[in-house]
Motif scaffolding. Sequence first.
Motif, PDB file in Angstrom:
ATOM      1  N   GLU A  50       0.794  -1.195  -0.038  1.00  0.00           N
ATOM      2  CA  GLU A  50       0.093   0.142   0.044  1.00  0.00           C
ATOM      3  C   GLU A  50       0.989   1.206  -0.019  1.00  0.00           C
ATOM      4  N   GLU A  51       2.019   1.364   0.616  1.00  0.00           N
ATOM      5  CA  GLU A  51       2.808   2.503   0.438  1.00  0.00           C
ATOM      6  C   GLU A  51       3.535   2.659  -0.903  1.00  0.00           C
ATOM      7  N   GLN A  52       3.611   1.610  -1.710  1.00  0.00           N
ATOM      8  CA  GLN A  52       4.093   1.766  -3.010  1.00  0.00           C
ATOM      9  C   GLN A  52       2.949   2.369  -3.755  1.00  0.00           C
ATOM     10  N   LEU A  53       1.736   1.834  -3.847  1.00  0.00           N
ATOM     11  CA  LEU A  53       0.898   2.342  -4.405  1.00  0.00           C
ATOM     12  C   LEU A  53       0.309   3.922  -3.902  1.00  0.00           C
ATOM     13  N   LYS A  54       0.332   4.001  -2.799  1.00  0.00           N
ATOM     14  CA  LYS A  54       0.152   5.315  -2.388  1.00  0.00           C
ATOM     15  C   LYS A  54       0.808   6.549  -2.902  1.00  0.00           C
ATOM     16  N   ASN A  55       2.185   6.093  -3.031  1.00  0.00           N
ATOM     17  CA  ASN A  55       3.278   6.962  -3.896  1.00  0.00           C
ATOM     18  C   ASN A  55       2.794   7.220  -5.014  1.00  0.00           C
ATOM     19  N   HIS A  56       2.462   6.138  -5.922  1.00  0.00           N
ATOM     20  CA  HIS A  56       2.006   6.019  -7.500  1.00  0.00           C
ATOM     21  C   HIS A  56       0.896   7.229  -7.454  1.00  0.00           C
ATOM     22  N   VAL A  57      -0.005   7.186  -6.620  1.00  0.00           N
ATOM     23  CA  VAL A  57      -1.241   8.097  -6.921  1.00  0.00           C
ATOM     24  C   VAL A  57      -0.866   9.483  -6.367  1.00  0.00           C
ATOM     25  N   ASP A  58      -0.080   9.549  -5.447  1.00  0.00           N
ATOM     26  CA  ASP A  58       0.229  10.975  -5.096  1.00  0.00           C
ATOM     27  C   ASP A  58       1.299  11.515  -5.887  1.00  0.00           C
ATOM     28  N   LEU A  59       2.420  10.911  -6.109  1.00  0.00           N
ATOM     29  CA  LEU A  59       3.472  11.573  -6.865  1.00  0.00           C
ATOM     30  C   LEU A  59       3.071  11.585  -8.476  1.00  0.00           C
ATOM     31  N   PHE A  60       2.667  10.560  -9.251  1.00  0.00           N
ATOM     32  CA  PHE A  60       2.470  10.795 -10.484  1.00  0.00           C
ATOM     33  C   PHE A  60       1.034  10.047 -10.929  1.00  0.00           C
ATOM     34  N   PRO A  61       0.010  10.751 -10.331  1.00  0.00           N
ATOM     35  CA  PRO A  61      -1.205   9.777 -10.796  1.00  0.00           C
ATOM     36  C   PRO A  61      -1.613   9.675 -12.104  1.00  0.00           C
ATOM     37  N   GLU A  62      -0.916  10.628 -13.215  1.00  0.00           N
ATOM     38  CA  GLU A  62      -1.216  10.326 -14.296  1.00  0.00           C
ATOM     39  C   GLU A  62      -0.523   8.919 -15.107  1.00  0.00           C
ATOM     40  N   GLY A  63       0.444   8.588 -14.310  1.00  0.00           N
ATOM     41  CA  GLY A  63       1.302   7.010 -14.690  1.00  0.00           C
ATOM     42  C   GLY A  63       0.520   6.084 -13.936  1.00  0.00           C
ATOM     43  N   ALA A  64      -0.305   5.885 -13.231  1.00  0.00           N
ATOM     44  CA  ALA A  64      -1.017   4.936 -12.486  1.00  0.00           C
ATOM     45  C   ALA A  64      -2.380   4.561 -13.266  1.00  0.00           C
ATOM     46  N   LEU A  65      -2.094   3.439 -14.057  1.00  0.00           N
ATOM     47  CA  LEU A  65      -3.279   3.309 -14.722  1.00  0.00           C
ATOM     48  C   LEU A  65      -4.012   1.808 -14.384  1.00  0.00           C
ATOM     49  N   CYS A  66      -5.342   1.546 -14.625  1.00  0.00           N
ATOM     50  CA  CYS A  66      -6.017   0.335 -14.356  1.00  0.00           C
ATOM     51  C   CYS A  66      -6.870   0.247 -15.553  1.00  0.00           C
ATOM     52  N   VAL A  67      -7.356  -0.925 -15.648  1.00  0.00           N
ATOM     53  CA  VAL A  67      -8.115  -1.440 -16.777  1.00  0.00           C
ATOM     54  C   VAL A  67      -9.292  -2.325 -15.888  1.00  0.00           C
ATOM     55  N   GLU A  68     -10.585  -1.637 -16.009  1.00  0.00           N
ATOM     56  CA  GLU A  68     -11.787  -2.351 -15.179  1.00  0.00           C
ATOM     57  C   GLU A  68     -12.787  -3.023 -16.031  1.00  0.00           C
ATOM     58  N   ILE A  69     -13.367  -4.012 -15.737  1.00  0.00           N
ATOM     59  CA  ILE A  69     -14.307  -4.794 -16.482  1.00  0.00           C
ATOM     60  C   ILE A  69     -15.457  -5.321 -15.414  1.00  0.00           C
ATOM     61  N   ASP A  70     -16.524  -4.987 -15.659  1.00  0.00           N
ATOM     62  CA  ASP A  70     -17.700  -5.279 -14.747  1.00  0.00           C
ATOM     63  C   ASP A  70     -17.413  -4.960 -13.389  1.00  0.00           C
ATOM     64  N   GLY A  71     -16.765  -3.618 -13.121  1.00  0.00           N
ATOM     65  CA  GLY A  71     -16.493  -3.135 -11.561  1.00  0.00           C
ATOM     66  C   GLY A  71     -15.182  -4.202 -11.183  1.00  0.00           C
ATOM     67  N   TRP A  72     -14.556  -4.801 -11.790  1.00  0.00           N
ATOM     68  CA  TRP A  72     -13.528  -5.702 -11.487  1.00  0.00           C
ATOM     69  C   TRP A  72     -12.169  -5.222 -12.048  1.00  0.00           C
ATOM     70  N   ILE A  73     -10.996  -4.854 -11.082  1.00  0.00           N
ATOM     71  CA  ILE A  73      -9.749  -4.453 -11.902  1.00  0.00           C
ATOM     72  C   ILE A  73      -9.289  -5.814 -12.595  1.00  0.00           C
ATOM     73  N   ALA A  74      -8.909  -5.648 -13.732  1.00  0.00           N
ATOM     74  CA  ALA A  74      -8.270  -6.843 -14.621  1.00  0.00           C
ATOM     75  C   ALA A  74      -6.777  -6.725 -14.754  1.00  0.00           C
ATOM     76  N   GLY A  75      -6.418  -5.402 -14.609  1.00  0.00           N
ATOM     77  CA  GLY A  75      -4.914  -5.297 -14.970  1.00  0.00           C
ATOM     78  C   GLY A  75      -4.486  -3.739 -14.458  1.00  0.00           C
ATOM     79  N   SER A  76      -3.094  -3.602 -14.452  1.00  0.00           N
ATOM     80  CA  SER A  76      -2.824  -2.229 -14.229  1.00  0.00           C
ATOM     81  C   SER A  76      -1.205  -2.138 -14.719  1.00  0.00           C
ATOM     82  N   MET A  77      -0.975  -0.785 -15.075  1.00  0.00           N
ATOM     83  CA  MET A  77       0.325  -0.462 -15.658  1.00  0.00           C
ATOM     84  C   MET A  77       0.630   0.833 -14.645  1.00  0.00           C
TER      85      MET A  77
END
Length: 221
Positions: A50-77
Amino acid sequence: MYKKEIYVFNQDKPVKATIRNYQEKDFAQLIRVQQECFPPPFPSELWWNEEQLKNHVDLFPEGALCVEIDGWIAGSMTGLRVNYTPGEPDHSWEHITDNGYIRNHEPEGNTLYVVDISVSPIYRKLGLGKWLMQSMYEIVIQHGMERLLGGGRMPRFHKYEDEMSAEDYLEKVVNGDIKDPVLTFLLHCGRTPVKVVKNYLEDEDSRNYATLMEWKNPFRQ
């Protein structure tokens, strides 16, 4: 913020998917994707925390992408911005990504560097990895960066290490003589090889090698 709605195909059936920035509410699902992509004996301490993920969305949210299908996260980059000069000395994944914590993110960096791309195994036939990569190219263009760059594992190299060097292996992949699950995928996504790097990531199958592969912003040539 980024949001794109698309249709992907499960054989001939269209499936609606959304590519968007991930947020704190998504962390549990993002970690679940990592667990599905890298099951034991892969070390659990190398999954996102969670610390890594929090840094992703705080420091560079533009570079934190996920793909969602039917409300379920199927992948991320995930990516960060760095300053990269072609021909500079080799680097490791741990060094250039701050071991996934991206505290070294440079807001004006000329290069979007790929930290990770993961797609849950049950969704891999839908082409989501390629869609995530294309979305990151759009981030590169939007922010006027010069390139997207990242190291690609070479997971079949261990089968050929007695016959050829890592550089020869890469050449055979590019020529189509060998199909590598990672490098061939990246070629399909439009990435091109820059160089082979030793001791990039602890990875027995790749014998710790990786290939730096880039996508150049066509508007910045």
